[in-house]
Design a protein around this motif. Structure first.
Motif, mmCIF file in Angstrom:
data_model
loop_
_atom_site.group_PDB
_atom_site.id
_atom_site.type_symbol
_atom_site.label_atom_id
_atom_site.label_comp_id
_atom_site.label_asym_id
_atom_site.label_seq_id
_atom_site.Cartn_x
_atom_site.Cartn_y
_atom_site.Cartn_z
ATOM 1 N N THR A 432 9.084 2.880 12.864
ATOM 2 C CA THR A 432 7.657 2.603 12.691
ATOM 3 C C THR A 432 7.257 2.819 11.230
ATOM 4 O OG1 THR A 432 7.204 3.336 14.956
ATOM 5 C CG2 THR A 432 5.334 3.218 13.456
ATOM 6 N N ILE A 433 6.485 1.877 10.705
ATOM 7 C CA ILE A 433 6.025 1.954 9.314
ATOM 8 C C ILE A 433 4.617 2.546 9.306
ATOM 9 C CG2 ILE A 433 5.573 0.659 7.195
ATOM 10 C CD1 ILE A 433 7.432 -1.558 8.460
ATOM 11 N N LEU A 434 4.449 3.618 8.571
ATOM 12 C CA LEU A 434 3.190 4.358 8.568
ATOM 13 C C LEU A 434 2.552 4.339 7.186
ATOM 14 C CD1 LEU A 434 4.494 7.566 10.414
ATOM 15 C CD2 LEU A 434 3.362 5.600 11.460
ATOM 16 N N GLN A 435 1.232 4.142 7.157
ATOM 17 C CA GLN A 435 0.455 4.367 5.939
ATOM 18 C C GLN A 435 -0.353 5.631 6.160
ATOM 19 O OE1 GLN A 435 -2.116 1.162 4.729
ATOM 20 N NE2 GLN A 435 -3.235 2.436 3.292
ATOM 21 N N VAL A 436 -0.234 6.594 5.245
ATOM 22 C CA VAL A 436 -0.899 7.879 5.416
ATOM 23 C C VAL A 436 -2.016 8.044 4.396
ATOM 24 C CG1 VAL A 436 1.105 8.971 6.457
ATOM 25 C CG2 VAL A 436 0.834 9.046 3.980
ATOM 26 N N ASP A 437 -2.833 9.064 4.604
ATOM 27 C CA ASP A 437 -4.042 9.210 3.782
ATOM 28 C C ASP A 437 -3.752 9.587 2.327
ATOM 29 O OD1 ASP A 437 -3.210 11.778 4.303
ATOM 30 O OD2 ASP A 437 -5.108 12.469 5.172
ATOM 31 N N THR A 438 -2.525 9.922 2.009
ATOM 32 C CA THR A 438 -2.168 10.179 0.609
ATOM 33 C C THR A 438 -1.874 8.886 -0.139
ATOM 34 O OG1 THR A 438 0.178 10.406 1.177
ATOM 35 C CG2 THR A 438 -1.177 12.422 1.201
ATOM 36 N N GLY A 439 -1.810 7.755 0.612
ATOM 37 C CA GLY A 439 -1.478 6.469 -0.002
ATOM 38 C C GLY A 439 -0.016 6.109 0.113
ATOM 39 N N HIS A 440 0.841 7.022 0.590
ATOM 40 C CA HIS A 440 2.263 6.737 0.759
ATOM 41 C C HIS A 440 2.496 5.816 1.953
ATOM 42 C CE1 HIS A 440 2.450 10.428 -1.669
ATOM 43 N NE2 HIS A 440 3.706 10.129 -1.957
ATOM 44 N N HIS A 441 3.557 5.029 1.875
ATOM 45 C CA HIS A 441 4.069 4.296 3.022
ATOM 46 C C HIS A 441 5.367 4.984 3.451
ATOM 47 C CE1 HIS A 441 1.244 1.274 1.623
ATOM 48 N NE2 HIS A 441 1.429 0.595 2.743
ATOM 49 N N LEU A 442 5.454 5.292 4.737
ATOM 50 C CA LEU A 442 6.592 6.027 5.272
ATOM 51 C C LEU A 442 7.268 5.216 6.370
ATOM 52 C CD1 LEU A 442 4.786 9.470 5.847
ATOM 53 C CD2 LEU A 442 5.927 8.701 3.746
ATOM 54 N N LEU A 443 8.556 5.476 6.567
ATOM 55 C CA LEU A 443 9.274 4.911 7.707
ATOM 56 C C LEU A 443 9.709 6.068 8.592
ATOM 57 C CD1 LEU A 443 10.543 2.406 9.100
ATOM 58 C CD2 LEU A 443 12.667 2.984 7.889
ATOM 59 N N ALA A 444 9.276 6.064 9.845
ATOM 60 C CA ALA A 444 9.715 7.086 10.794
ATOM 61 C C ALA A 444 11.209 6.904 11.045
ATOM 62 C CB ALA A 444 8.940 6.980 12.099
ATOM 63 N N MET A 445 11.986 7.964 10.803
ATOM 64 C CA MET A 445 13.437 7.886 10.933
ATOM 65 C C MET A 445 13.947 8.530 12.215
ATOM 66 S SD MET A 445 14.555 6.295 8.195
ATOM 67 C CE MET A 445 16.249 6.766 7.850
#
Length: 506
Positions: A432-445
């Motif tokens: 799952t690709i996440l955008q968080v409130d810090t502005g980072h884009h993350l991938l759930a691993m």
């Protein structure tokens, strides 16, 4: 009452409650409900029920996948309770009901009237007969639940509410974890790196071994269950150590051997779901084997049908729908008749039936899908939905698949199994690709065993649009408690290909 206090109360009162209930039912088989012997048992049960409900507005006794639950807490069948436990499971199954709820305000006459109707109902009645009798008698403090009514609605509604608020999903950022998530690329660092390395070795060996099992079955017409069990034992060991990295590997869909990886994915997810549900270790291994070979009947389906890139026509679909029966027939030819063989046979036959029996092969209304079959069905559907198909523009993302299975498609699956899937993959499943409130884009691993809202993640994009170099990847293990998910993004929205990152798992 707190969740912990509620669980403690269930543990204290549950054995006595079950024993009194079983004694009352046994007495009612011999004596009429107006008999003194029955009324004495009824009074004993009522007293324990009132004690258990001192701090609760209701008490629910549920039967889910072969286990009894009181107010959501699974009651373990230990020692002298074993006979009572199985008797009550049988009594609920005979009446085609999933549970009974007793509400505050119930009195002795109402309880007596209910058990009169309960004893009148048996396996020959329709599933709704007992519920209808309770409604007609205006027993307002007692509720009979069909199997399909034991819902995990709070899970589905929570995901749907997140989707409405954010366009896909968010988290509240409150949770307990132990990763630093400070952007230094370490988090739990070496521990999780070692865990991922072990997971990849176990997973790769299982895929290779599954290839051998299928080839052996094609040549001999038999599945090598002993070899399958040896393959699955390390998966069970991995999961029982709460090493969730192996769940992350099930999200990789561009695997070179995806046909066999699918079997391993389903087995891994099934074992993890079974572990969440409290299934003991020896039985987990058997569940893993049954899940690994659930699709073995497909070796009887013509290769051109299996490999057809587009949608199947009616004849091809009819051939495909026979694979559960072919799998069962193959298991029937196995020498001997062990419990593992029987469980695998049933799983092969039932994994597409659906808990509501609207799948295939078609059965009579009185059929009850087995516990293994219910778990494997959910794992199979989740993994298949997230796989590439020629007739789809793209597969469902893991988050989309989870939301659909817990929402629109929930009637096809056992509610306890739906809950177990959520606990296994987390609210934001691997991939799952996440955008968080810090502005980072993350991938759930991989999921975080301590908090399903905060997965172990890889940073794929910084707030300024740049990405960490592949030579120095950055992980948040897990996502920090003070970081909040504001959007769940599709690959098109983010421009990120999850598989490219999942391939570099270690």
């Amino acid at each position: 009452m707190s969740e912990q206090a509620n669980e403690l109360a269930s543990q204290v009162h549950a054995p006595t409650l079950l024993v009194r209930l079983a004694a009352m039912i046994r007495t009612a088989r011999i004596h009429d409900v107006t008999n003194t012997a029955f009324r004495r048992q009824l009074q004993d049960f009522y007293d324990v029920l009132m004690l258990a409900m001192e701090q609760e507005a209701e008490l629910g006794l549920m039967s889910v996948t072969g286990y009894l639950y009181i107010n959501g807490t699974r009651i373990r069948a230990d020692g002298s309770l074993l006979g009572v436990y199985h008797m009550l499971l049988s009594e609920l199954t005979r009446r085609s009901i999933g549970g009974i709820k007793f509400h505050k305000g119930i009195d002795m006459p109402e309880l007596e009237q209910f058990f009169h109707h309960f004893m009148m109902a048996d396996h020959k009645t329709k599933p709704q007969d007992l519920a209808e009798a309770v409604t007609r008698a205006n027993l307002e403090h007692i509720q009979v639940l069909a199997v399909s009514e034991i819902e995990a609605e709070d899970i589905a509604s929570r995901l749907q509410e997140q989707a409405r608020r954010t366009g896909a999903g968010n988290g509240d950022g409150n949770g307990s974890g132990n990763g630093s998530g400070n952007g230094d690329g370490h988090g739990e660092g070496t521990g999780l790196a070692d865990e991922r390395r072990r997971a990849k070795q176990v997973f790769t060996k299982a895929v290779t071994g599954t290839h051998k099992i299928m080839n052996h079955a094609m040549k001999t017409g038999r599945a090598d269950l002993r070899f399958a069990k040896r393959l699955i034992q390390p998966v069970v060991d991995n999961i029982m150590k709460n090493e969730t990295s192996i769940i992350g590997l099930t999200a990789l869909k561009s695997h070179d051997e995806y046909t066999y990886a699918h079997c391993v994915n389903v087995s891994t997810l099934s074992v993890s779901m079974g572990y969440v549900m409290g299934i003991p270790r020896p039985v987990l291994a058997d569940l893993g084997v049954a899940a690994l070979i659930h699709d073995i009947g497909k070796i009887a389906v013509p290769a051109d049908v299996l490999r057809k890139p587009g949608k199947l026509n009616d004849d091809e679909w009819s051939s495909m729908r026979r694979h559960p029966i072919e799998g069962m027939k193959m298991m029937m030819d196995m020498p001997g008749l062990s419990l593992l063989t029987l469980d695998s046979m049933r799983t092969c036959l039932e994994h597409h039936m659906g808990a509501n029996l609207k799948g295939y092969p078609k059965t009579e209304s009185g059929w009850n899908q087995g516990a293994f079959s219910r778990i494997v069905a959910m794992a199979d559907c989740y993994d298949a939905m997230t796989a590439h198909r020629a007739y789809r523009r793209r597969p469902f993302t893991p988050f989309e698949a989870l939301r659909r299975l817990l929402g629109p498609d929930r009637e096809q699956f056992d509610p306890a199994v739906r809950w177990a899937l959520l606990k296994t993959v987390g609210i934001y499943p691997p991939g799952t690709i996440l955008q968080v409130d810090t502005g980072h884009h993350l991938l759930a691993m991989s999921p975080n065993a301590n908090d399903p809202r905060r997965p172990n993640c890889k940073v794929v994009r910084y707030p300024d649009g740049t990405s960490p170099p592949e030579s120095a990847p950055e992980h948040w293990e897990p996502m920090p408690a003070d970081v909040r998910v504001v959007h769940v993004l599709s690959p098109e929205e983010s421009g990120i290909n999850p598989d490219e990152h999942l391939k570099s798992f270690v």
